[in-house]
Scaffold this motif. Sequence first.
Motif, short mmCIF file in Angstrom:
data_model
loop_
_atom_site.label_atom_id
_atom_site.label_comp_id
_atom_site.label_asym_id
_atom_site.label_seq_id
_atom_site.Cartn_x
_atom_site.Cartn_y
_atom_site.Cartn_z
N MET A 102 0.83 -1.20 0.00
CA MET A 102 0.00 0.00 0.00
C MET A 102 0.87 1.25 0.00
SD MET A 102 -3.08 1.20 2.45
CE MET A 102 -2.20 1.03 3.97
N VAL A 103 1.89 1.27 0.87
CA VAL A 103 2.73 2.46 0.96
C VAL A 103 3.44 2.71 -0.38
CG1 VAL A 103 4.66 3.53 2.14
CG2 VAL A 103 2.99 2.21 3.44
N SER A 104 3.98 1.64 -0.99
CA SER A 104 4.66 1.82 -2.28
C SER A 104 3.69 2.28 -3.35
CB SER A 104 5.31 0.50 -2.72
OG SER A 104 6.35 0.16 -1.83
N MET A 105 2.46 1.74 -3.32
CA MET A 105 1.44 2.16 -4.29
C MET A 105 1.14 3.65 -4.11
SD MET A 105 -1.98 3.02 -4.30
CE MET A 105 -2.80 2.19 -2.94
N LEU A 106 0.93 4.05 -2.85
CA LEU A 106 0.59 5.45 -2.60
C LEU A 106 1.71 6.37 -3.07
CD1 LEU A 106 -1.00 5.09 0.94
CD2 LEU A 106 -2.19 5.78 -1.15
N GLN A 107 2.94 5.89 -2.92
CA GLN A 107 4.08 6.70 -3.38
C GLN A 107 4.34 6.57 -4.86
OE1 GLN A 107 7.39 5.72 -0.63
NE2 GLN A 107 7.21 7.90 -0.19
N ARG A 108 3.55 5.71 -5.54
CA ARG A 108 3.69 5.46 -6.96
C ARG A 108 5.05 4.86 -7.30
NH1 ARG A 108 -0.91 5.97 -6.15
NH2 ARG A 108 -2.42 7.35 -7.14
N HIS A 109 5.42 3.84 -6.56
CA HIS A 109 6.62 3.06 -6.86
C HIS A 109 6.16 1.70 -7.35
CE1 HIS A 109 9.07 5.73 -3.91
NE2 HIS A 109 9.07 6.22 -5.12
N TYR A 110 6.20 1.50 -8.66
CA TYR A 110 5.52 0.37 -9.28
C TYR A 110 6.09 -0.98 -8.86
CZ TYR A 110 3.60 -2.66 -12.90
OH TYR A 110 2.97 -3.66 -13.56
N ALA A 165 1.87 13.96 -0.83
CA ALA A 165 2.57 13.11 -1.80
C ALA A 165 2.39 13.63 -3.21
CB ALA A 165 2.04 11.69 -1.69
N MET A 166 3.31 13.18 -4.09
CA MET A 166 3.34 13.58 -5.49
C MET A 166 1.98 13.41 -6.16
SD MET A 166 3.62 12.42 -8.82
CE MET A 166 3.43 10.67 -8.50
N GLN A 167 1.29 12.28 -5.87
CA GLN A 167 0.05 12.00 -6.59
C GLN A 167 -1.01 13.09 -6.39
OE1 GLN A 167 -2.92 9.46 -5.18
NE2 GLN A 167 -1.69 8.53 -3.55
N TYR A 168 -0.93 13.83 -5.29
CA TYR A 168 -1.93 14.88 -5.05
C TYR A 168 -1.47 16.23 -5.61
CZ TYR A 168 -3.10 11.20 -1.79
OH TYR A 168 -3.39 9.98 -1.25
N LEU A 169 -0.15 16.40 -5.73
CA LEU A 169 0.37 17.74 -6.03
C LEU A 169 0.67 18.00 -7.50
CD1 LEU A 169 2.83 18.28 -3.03
CD2 LEU A 169 0.46 19.00 -3.23
N VAL A 219 8.01 20.01 -7.58
CA VAL A 219 7.43 18.67 -7.68
C VAL A 219 8.26 17.76 -8.58
CG1 VAL A 219 5.88 19.00 -9.65
CG2 VAL A 219 5.14 17.55 -7.75
N MET A 220 9.22 18.35 -9.29
CA MET A 220 9.99 17.59 -10.28
C MET A 220 10.72 16.37 -9.69
SD MET A 220 9.84 18.07 -13.41
CE MET A 220 10.61 17.76 -14.96
N PRO A 221 11.46 16.53 -8.56
CA PRO A 221 12.18 15.36 -8.04
C PRO A 221 11.21 14.22 -7.70
CG PRO A 221 12.79 17.38 -6.85
CD PRO A 221 11.65 17.72 -7.74
N GLN A 222 10.03 14.57 -7.13
CA GLN A 222 9.07 13.52 -6.78
C GLN A 222 8.54 12.83 -8.03
OE1 GLN A 222 6.58 16.21 -4.28
NE2 GLN A 222 6.24 14.37 -3.09
N VAL A 223 8.28 13.62 -9.10
CA VAL A 223 7.73 13.03 -10.32
C VAL A 223 8.74 12.10 -10.97
CG1 VAL A 223 6.94 13.53 -12.66
CG2 VAL A 223 6.11 14.91 -10.75
N ASP A 261 11.07 10.54 -9.49
CA ASP A 261 11.30 9.41 -8.60
C ASP A 261 10.16 8.39 -8.71
OD1 ASP A 261 12.49 7.97 -6.33
OD2 ASP A 261 10.73 8.71 -5.24
N ALA A 262 8.98 8.84 -9.13
CA ALA A 262 7.80 7.97 -9.11
C ALA A 262 7.51 7.42 -10.50
CB ALA A 262 6.59 8.75 -8.58
N ASP A 263 6.62 6.41 -10.53
CA ASP A 263 6.32 5.74 -11.80
C ASP A 263 4.93 6.09 -12.31
OD1 ASP A 263 8.75 4.25 -11.64
OD2 ASP A 263 7.80 3.03 -10.09
N SER A 264 4.54 7.34 -12.17
CA SER A 264 3.20 7.71 -12.59
C SER A 264 3.23 8.23 -14.03
CB SER A 264 2.65 8.79 -11.65
OG SER A 264 1.51 9.37 -12.22
N PRO A 265 2.69 7.45 -15.00
CA PRO A 265 2.80 7.88 -16.42
C PRO A 265 2.09 9.20 -16.67
CG PRO A 265 1.40 5.92 -16.18
CD PRO A 265 2.03 6.15 -14.86
N TRP A 266 0.98 9.45 -15.99
CA TRP A 266 0.22 10.66 -16.28
C TRP A 266 0.93 11.89 -15.74
CZ3 TRP A 266 -3.05 10.00 -20.02
CH2 TRP A 266 -3.53 8.71 -20.26
#
Lengths: 92, 871
Positions: free
Chosen positions: B467-475, B650-654, B681-685, B687-692
């Motif tokens: 869950m934590v990895s999902m929330l952080q968007r770490h695939y 977290a990145m997914q909200y910002l 927000v660039m470093p978080q994006v 770092d994460a695996d969110s395609p959108w």
Amino acid sequence: MMPTFIIERTLPGAGELSQEQLREIARTSNRVVADLGVPYRWLHSYVAGDKIYCVHETADPDIVREHARRGGFPCDSVTVIAEVIGPETANG
Amino acid sequence: MPLLEREGLLDELGTRLRAAVGGRGSLVLLGAEAGAGKTAVVTEFGHRHGQRAHVLFGGCDPLTTPRPLSPLVDIAVDPRSHLSATFAASAEPYELFTAIQRRMADSDVPLVLVIEDVHWADEGTLDFLRFIGRRIAGLPSLVVATYRDDEVGPRHPARPVIGELTARPSVRLLSVPPLSLEAVTELAGGDAARAARVHRATDGNAFYVTEVLASGEEVPRTVREAVLARAARLGDSARRVVEVVATAPRSLELTVALEVAQAEPSAADEAVAAGVLLAERGHLRFRHELARGAIEAVTPLGRQFAWHRAMVDLLQRSQPDDLARLAHHAARAHAWDLFVRFAPLAARQAAERGAHREAAQFLRLALEREQHLDRPTAAALWAELAYELHVLDLHAEALTASERAVGLRRELGDPEELALALGQLGHARFRAGLDDQVAGPIGECLKLLRDLPDSLAKARAYDQAAMVSMLQRHYRPAVAAAEAALEMARRLGDARLEGRTMIMLGTTEIVMGDARRAVGLLREAHGIGERVGAPDVSRLATWMLGSGAGEARLYDEAEEALAAMVASASDTDDDSALAYGVAWRARVAFERGAYDEAVRLADRVPPRPGHGIIGPITALGAKGRTMVRRGEAGAEEVLRQALAVSPRAAMQYLWSPYCGLAELAWLEGREAEIPELLAPVMPQVTDADSPWARGEVSLWSWQAGAMAEPLPGSAEPFAALVRGDWRRSARLWGEIGCPYERAFALAHGDEDAMREALVEFRRLGAAPAAARLAARMRQLGLSHLPRGPRRVTRRNPAQLTPRQVEVLELMVAGLTNAEIAQRLDITEKTAEHHVSAVLAKLGAPNRARAVATAVGLGLVPGGEDLPPASS
């Protein structure tokens, strides 16, 4: 061994109280202690400025608060005393 | 003692009961100071109307921690309520609430629920008042809630409930006034001088007046002395009974009182005859809580401890399931070894009833006595407390509790338990917005798990880590942990955990991987929840499908799930799910180009201190971005507000609000500022695996000339445009259903594409993008630019606000002000105010003309099949 507590009470003008007034407070406290019906020792208190700092010995901080409630004393905080140290502590 | 000066109140209650019989129910909040006589009024009301209504009483207790839903339990015990079976069967509070609502609606004899002493109410009871207050108008019932208004200060948990309810037309606030001098004179047998003294000393407080007059003394200094004067006449055995009854909040079973006090029934009779105690329905109680307090205050503490201890011993034998009561007496007996045994069980009982505030309170109290707990128990309780605090949205405290659990687990050395605690700590840090400190505990958790044999605890720890990895968007880590947990849950045959881990896997896939496969997984998890009777699993699946499909731009799936999420959240009064569901509907409406709808929905989710953050961030982001695209003033401010709700979220909200700032800069020709605007927000994006997120960030960076290639893993519709394939990008956006993004891609194409984009921007009301494109076309020497439709037909010409359009639609449908108020969940006065504003803006003298004008201007759809409007 029963814990000892330091109790902070805010009482504006405490340092200005007369001997008569202090005697009255002490009598009230003694009466409350006697009526509590549980082991309780009032060791001593420091009257300073707008504060009175008391040192009491009993089983639980709740009992200290009940003593204050029954005596009508203010009670800002009740903290268990972990250690008493002094100049001689340096020698140990 | 006659009841004086209460006829006005009783008449008002009687009138409301008659209206309830006629189908118009109401909720009366009866507030007054302690001793004013609230109970006397409701008791008399019950006597007078017992023939035509079932008047059912329930009360809240002054326990150390209140018993969950205690007034409803009282009411259910009354056979006339026909609710005992429901209470025995249901664990979910909202099932109980709806059962009560149904019972109120269907009863042949009207039900009157009297809920006393709401100032001591547990969280569940407050939820019930909120629930029933929102629905009472349509029920043939009356609810009367009493409370001490002097104890419900601004920070009291009941205060917001009372504040919210009193705004409703079906809720009435009444108070019990002090007795006048005339009334006191009558009670004093006409002795005017004595009455004057008593009235002055008591301020007309009914209880004080009664006590003082009954004590037979000249006005005693305090009511305490009046009560004690009565008690002083009692014999030893009656005195013991009185002291024992004083240990119980509210009332005590007669048999229990006599057994604990070791007294004969005659002792109770003596206390009743002296007016110290009242006997009713097999219970003994004080005439007032003030009297109970007076007796308690003069009983030596040592004796009190003994009485409470005897109560614990007796209750353990006779009512071992009443854990809140056991915990209360154990605490008051200072029997901490027993208290720490009861409190966690009471916490679990409260949590099962949905009373999470009480559950947390029991756990806090037990952990305050940590020295009486063995360390494994303490570690488990810290973890449980952290969980309850998450539910309550108290993230800072949850973080501390999680840290304590990890600390203890380290000392204890059981690696399985330590892994679970570390997973929880990672989650706690994420929820507290400490996104950059999550990796440590989660990494350690996964490392520990690798070497452990499989078990249910291990599966749970994997689920937590997933869950934590999902929330952080770490695939990758999310999939690996979720698959491990899923495999283990299946092998060990735990269907509930299987459902949960499928949700984690499904959500990971939907936002970062194979979104289509994910929809199937989430639907299957929903089905598992329904099959094994785990509504929380089904609700979580719907939540993740709604917001996840929204993020993946699978709008049909998203809208269906979000509608279900919002509906079930409204039914259960789950405000955080409601806020997030509505916010995501706003986001989807924005992305699909339904801008009015987006703003209307977003405005329903304002930020509120102490509440969840993710709903308001999402809603403000959607609103701000809509304003950017429509070129409205204040857009930047709204986006900044979205980011300010929780700057370390977290990145997914910002990422979306940040992209809104970039888009605004682009539209205003400030491209050079874009890299700086996106920098936070660039470093978080990356770092994460969110395609959108990667895709849109790439798009704006590319527009600013700061990026030549899309970030790897960017969503294809964005990536295609950045690579220069505007045709593919436009086609993909068309298939997804994002008209603005499609037009944006076309604007990068040939002359025909640009012309189409210009028409589309104008149709959407996206003035800044249209203007920018038109300028560029002129620069390119293109002439005969297509004209947009006239502004007056595109936007509503009367300048109505979205709310006013809603009101207008209801006016066209022929609804009265009262009906509009009910439909929009506002007061009738507010509805009236909206209606007059609409009339003014339309320049219409009456409703009929307003409706005709509105239909004529095409402001509202239809008109032909509407009933004739009356003015």
